[in-house]
Enzyme design. Sequence first.
Site, PDB file in Angstrom:
ATOM      1  N   LYS A 114     -14.739   1.986  14.476  1.00 41.71           N
ATOM      2  CA  LYS A 114     -13.646   1.193  14.230  1.00 41.71           C
ATOM      3  C   LYS A 114     -13.055   1.048  15.843  1.00 41.71           C
ATOM      4  O   LYS A 114     -12.378   0.148  16.166  1.00 41.71           O
ATOM      5  CB  LYS A 114     -12.528   1.761  13.213  1.00 41.71           C
ATOM      6  CG  LYS A 114     -11.495   0.738  12.730  1.00 41.71           C
ATOM      7  CD  LYS A 114     -10.469   1.299  11.839  1.00 41.71           C
ATOM      8  CE  LYS A 114     -11.201   1.054  10.327  1.00 41.71           C
ATOM      9  NZ  LYS A 114     -10.297   1.754   9.189  1.00 41.71           N
TER      10      LYS A 114
ATOM     11  N   LYS B 204       8.336 -18.468  -8.932  1.00 38.51           N
ATOM     12  CA  LYS B 204       7.711 -17.349  -9.815  1.00 38.51           C
ATOM     13  C   LYS B 204       6.736 -17.741 -10.636  1.00 38.51           C
ATOM     14  O   LYS B 204       6.777 -19.030 -10.972  1.00 38.51           O
ATOM     15  CB  LYS B 204       8.719 -16.765 -10.467  1.00 38.51           C
ATOM     16  CG  LYS B 204       8.436 -15.687 -11.030  1.00 38.51           C
ATOM     17  CD  LYS B 204       9.444 -14.970 -12.185  1.00 38.51           C
ATOM     18  CE  LYS B 204       8.841 -13.839 -12.955  1.00 38.51           C
ATOM     19  NZ  LYS B 204       9.457 -13.564 -14.052  1.00 38.51           N
TER      20      LYS B 204
ATOM     21  N   LYS C 133     -12.594  -2.407  17.561  1.00 37.66           N
ATOM     22  CA  LYS C 133     -11.195  -2.992  17.788  1.00 37.66           C
ATOM     23  C   LYS C 133     -10.778  -2.955  19.257  1.00 37.66           C
ATOM     24  O   LYS C 133      -9.863  -3.443  19.729  1.00 37.66           O
ATOM     25  CB  LYS C 133     -10.113  -2.121  16.962  1.00 37.66           C
ATOM     26  CG  LYS C 133     -10.205  -2.048  15.639  1.00 37.66           C
ATOM     27  CD  LYS C 133      -9.070  -2.182  14.633  1.00 37.66           C
ATOM     28  CE  LYS C 133      -9.314  -2.368  13.262  1.00 37.66           C
ATOM     29  NZ  LYS C 133      -8.278  -2.857  12.497  1.00 37.66           N
TER      30      LYS C 133
ATOM     31  N   ASP D 258      -4.977  -6.183   4.998  1.00 35.51           N
ATOM     32  CA  ASP D 258      -5.987  -6.874   5.569  1.00 35.51           C
ATOM     33  C   ASP D 258      -5.980  -8.249   5.362  1.00 35.51           C
ATOM     34  O   ASP D 258      -6.344  -9.193   6.095  1.00 35.51           O
ATOM     35  CB  ASP D 258      -7.289  -6.296   5.235  1.00 35.51           C
ATOM     36  CG  ASP D 258      -7.395  -4.912   5.888  1.00 35.51           C
ATOM     37  OD1 ASP D 258      -7.076  -4.616   6.986  1.00 35.51           O
ATOM     38  OD2 ASP D 258      -7.828  -3.770   5.039  1.00 35.51           O
TER      39      ASP D 258
ATOM     40  N   PRO E  15      -4.146 -11.571  10.773  1.00 37.07           N
ATOM     41  CA  PRO E  15      -4.520 -11.276  12.067  1.00 37.07           C
ATOM     42  C   PRO E  15      -4.650  -9.610  12.427  1.00 37.07           C
ATOM     43  O   PRO E  15      -3.906  -8.932  11.742  1.00 37.07           O
ATOM     44  CB  PRO E  15      -3.324 -11.617  13.296  1.00 37.07           C
ATOM     45  CG  PRO E  15      -2.077 -11.828  12.060  1.00 37.07           C
ATOM     46  CD  PRO E  15      -2.878 -12.065  10.841  1.00 37.07           C
ATOM     47  N   ASP E  16      -5.532  -9.233  13.084  1.00 38.65           N
ATOM     48  CA  ASP E  16      -5.506  -7.880  13.440  1.00 38.65           C
ATOM     49  C   ASP E  16      -4.943  -7.525  14.726  1.00 38.65           C
ATOM     50  O   ASP E  16      -5.282  -7.841  15.690  1.00 38.65           O
ATOM     51  CB  ASP E  16      -7.360  -7.416  13.610  1.00 38.65           C
ATOM     52  CG  ASP E  16      -7.349  -5.892  13.814  1.00 38.65           C
ATOM     53  OD1 ASP E  16      -6.531  -5.337  14.357  1.00 38.65           O
ATOM     54  OD2 ASP E  16      -8.395  -5.363  13.208  1.00 38.65           O
ATOM     55  N   ILE E  17      -3.819  -6.915  14.323  1.00 35.94           N
ATOM     56  CA  ILE E  17      -2.634  -6.735  15.372  1.00 35.94           C
ATOM     57  C   ILE E  17      -3.191  -5.725  16.537  1.00 35.94           C
ATOM     58  O   ILE E  17      -3.265  -5.992  17.887  1.00 35.94           O
ATOM     59  CB  ILE E  17      -1.428  -6.037  14.985  1.00 35.94           C
ATOM     60  CG1 ILE E  17      -0.903  -7.076  13.834  1.00 35.94           C
ATOM     61  CG2 ILE E  17      -0.151  -6.304  16.050  1.00 35.94           C
ATOM     62  CD1 ILE E  17       0.022  -6.466  12.907  1.00 35.94           C
TER      63      ILE E  17
ATOM     64  N   ASN F  97       0.715  -1.132  -0.005  1.00 32.94           N
ATOM     65  CA  ASN F  97       0.169  -0.157   0.031  1.00 32.94           C
ATOM     66  C   ASN F  97       0.903   1.292  -0.075  1.00 32.94           C
ATOM     67  O   ASN F  97       1.968   1.105  -0.138  1.00 32.94           O
ATOM     68  CB  ASN F  97      -0.948   0.089   1.130  1.00 32.94           C
ATOM     69  CG  ASN F  97      -0.223  -0.049   2.538  1.00 32.94           C
ATOM     70  OD1 ASN F  97       0.440   1.043   2.875  1.00 32.94           O
ATOM     71  ND2 ASN F  97      -0.443  -1.140   3.127  1.00 32.94           N
TER      72      ASN F  97
HETATM   73  N1  CTP Z   1      -4.520  -2.758  12.133  1.00 32.16           N
HETATM   74  C1  CTP Z   1      -3.921  -3.906  12.577  1.00 32.16           C
HETATM   75  N2  CTP Z   1      -3.675  -5.049  12.214  1.00 32.16           N
HETATM   76  C2  CTP Z   1      -4.337  -5.446  11.028  1.00 32.16           C
HETATM   77  C3  CTP Z   1      -5.168  -4.019  10.349  1.00 32.16           C
HETATM   78  C4  CTP Z   1      -4.932  -2.960  11.095  1.00 32.16           C
HETATM   79  O1  CTP Z   1      -3.197  -3.627  13.734  1.00 32.16           O
HETATM   80  N3  CTP Z   1      -4.424  -6.591  10.420  1.00 32.16           N
HETATM   81  C5  CTP Z   1      -4.524  -1.493  12.766  1.00 32.16           C
HETATM   82  C6  CTP Z   1      -3.907  -0.367  12.028  1.00 32.16           C
HETATM   83  O2  CTP Z   1      -2.421  -0.103  12.273  1.00 32.16           O
HETATM   84  C7  CTP Z   1      -4.735   0.878  12.457  1.00 32.16           C
HETATM   85  C8  CTP Z   1      -5.887   0.112  12.578  1.00 32.16           C
HETATM   86  O3  CTP Z   1      -5.603  -1.031  12.727  1.00 32.16           O
HETATM   87  O4  CTP Z   1      -4.070   1.324  13.671  1.00 32.16           O
HETATM   88  C9  CTP Z   1      -6.944   0.668  11.570  1.00 32.16           C
HETATM   89  O5  CTP Z   1      -6.350   0.495  10.379  1.00 32.16           O
HETATM   90  P1  CTP Z   1      -7.268   0.540   9.042  1.00 32.16           P
HETATM   91  O6  CTP Z   1      -6.472  -0.048   7.804  1.00 32.16           O
HETATM   92  O7  CTP Z   1      -7.637   1.827   8.768  1.00 32.16           O
HETATM   93  O8  CTP Z   1      -8.511  -0.474   9.335  1.00 32.16           O
HETATM   94  P2  CTP Z   1      -8.794  -1.803   9.072  1.00 32.16           P
HETATM   95  O9  CTP Z   1      -8.894  -2.837  10.221  1.00 32.16           O
HETATM   96  O10 CTP Z   1      -8.181  -2.340   7.799  1.00 32.16           O
HETATM   97  O11 CTP Z   1     -10.414  -1.911   8.529  1.00 32.16           O
HETATM   98  P3  CTP Z   1     -10.760  -1.367   7.131  1.00 32.16           P
HETATM   99  O12 CTP Z   1      -9.892  -2.027   6.208  1.00 32.16           O
HETATM  100  O13 CTP Z   1     -12.320  -1.849   7.034  1.00 32.16           O
HETATM  101  O14 CTP Z   1     -11.247   0.284   7.066  1.00 32.16           O
END
Ligand code: CTP
Length: 397
Positions: free
Chosen positions: A337, A286, A341, A276, A303-305, A208
């Site tokens: 959010k 490759k 979270k 995500d 995983p959502d950290i 990204n």
């Molecule tokens: N984050 C994280 N781990 C992930 C995804 C996001 O720790 N796998 C954290 C990011 O560092 C940030 C927050 O969650 O502090 C929100 O990230 P954002 O990209 O805005 O949200 P998403 O969880 O990706 O939700 P969406 O894509 O639906 O907006």
Amino acid sequence: MLADKHILLIIGGGIAAFKALDLIRRLRERGAKVTPVLTRAGSEFVTPLSVSALAGEKLYQDLFDLTSEAEMGHIELSRAADLIVVAPATADLLAKMTAGLANDLASTLLLATDKRVLVAPSMNVHMWQHAATQRNLAQLANDGILFVGPGEGDMACGEYGPGRLAEPLEIVAAIDAALADGPLKGRHVLVTSGPTHEPIDPVRYIANRSSGAQGTAIARAVAALGADVTFVTGPADVPPPMGVRVVKVQTAAEMFKAVQDAPAADAAIFAAAVADWHVANAGESKIKKDGTGLPTLEFAENPDILATVSKMTSGRPKLVIGFAAETDNVIANATAKRKRKGCDWIVANDVSPSTGIMGGSENDVTLIMDNGSEDWPRMSKEAVATKLAAKLAEALA
Ligand code: CTP
């Protein structure tokens, strides 16, 4: 800034040892007391007499010197200073530190100390890039050793690349940061930053546009208030700040593990733009255009950290701060959010291309807390970082 600070300076062997003389001069100019330790190899490059004359202090060289040992034992010497600085640090000295060897005065002091250690490496490019050195560096960073440099450029050996000792003024800045005395002194703050790269195959990845600028500025700002900082960063465009523990990762899974392995934190700030999803069917080799049609990528969720740390039942940081990168309904999405979270605060920003925020130098944020929100005017990412660090310090006070 360094008045009344006591620095134990270990000078390793290497062509850059002469820069340690300038470093001593600059530290003394700033009021620091410098106790020099010269390794045997170091004494092949600078003379004991010039080191002790510039430092104006007794020079220590030998672990088994009875006079020195009677005056001040090596254990006491390793703890009398506010900070231990190793400049230049050779590949050999780094390897000894990693292994915990104590077979001369320098390595024994480094093993016996209870103080922070700042290391300025200097070596040939190939020695720096060698897998063994890189492994040692990663381990030392994990052990909490602070680093400054090396820089990149022409080397005395005629080669070009990383391995040059940081300039004395850069080392002074890193010493300043390591000794910073502020409201966050004694606090450990974890910061995630930058993008993540999710491989499609060994040569391609999904990424990204995050540059890492905001997370880097935040780490620098909290370190400037005296915090001990663990900085977990994906592949960013900007160099990591000095004077913090840097853990470099590529993928979201690696970032998750680095966060779990980090020492317990008083506060955690999640500024990283974490992917995500990762490619579940990433190729081990490759992916080729072999005429069988277009490849299909299958995604699996990362995983959502932030959510995992926010919902920790034991050892949760006192303050968990997330970021919400949104393009539509910024405040409503960010508020939801924060709830979803479970973080304490969320910094909402509009990352629509028209704002120029992602990859740019400014930010326009709203800080959403449990007891209300604050709209901050558009300002530099450094200014956002300074303001956020001050609010964090207030909350932890
Ligand atoms: N984050 C994280 N781990 C992930 C995804 C996001 O720790 N796998 C954290 C990011 O560092 C940030 C927050 O969650 O502090 C929100 O990230 P954002 O990209 O805005 O949200 P998403 O969880 O990706 O939700 P969406 O894509 O639906 O907006």
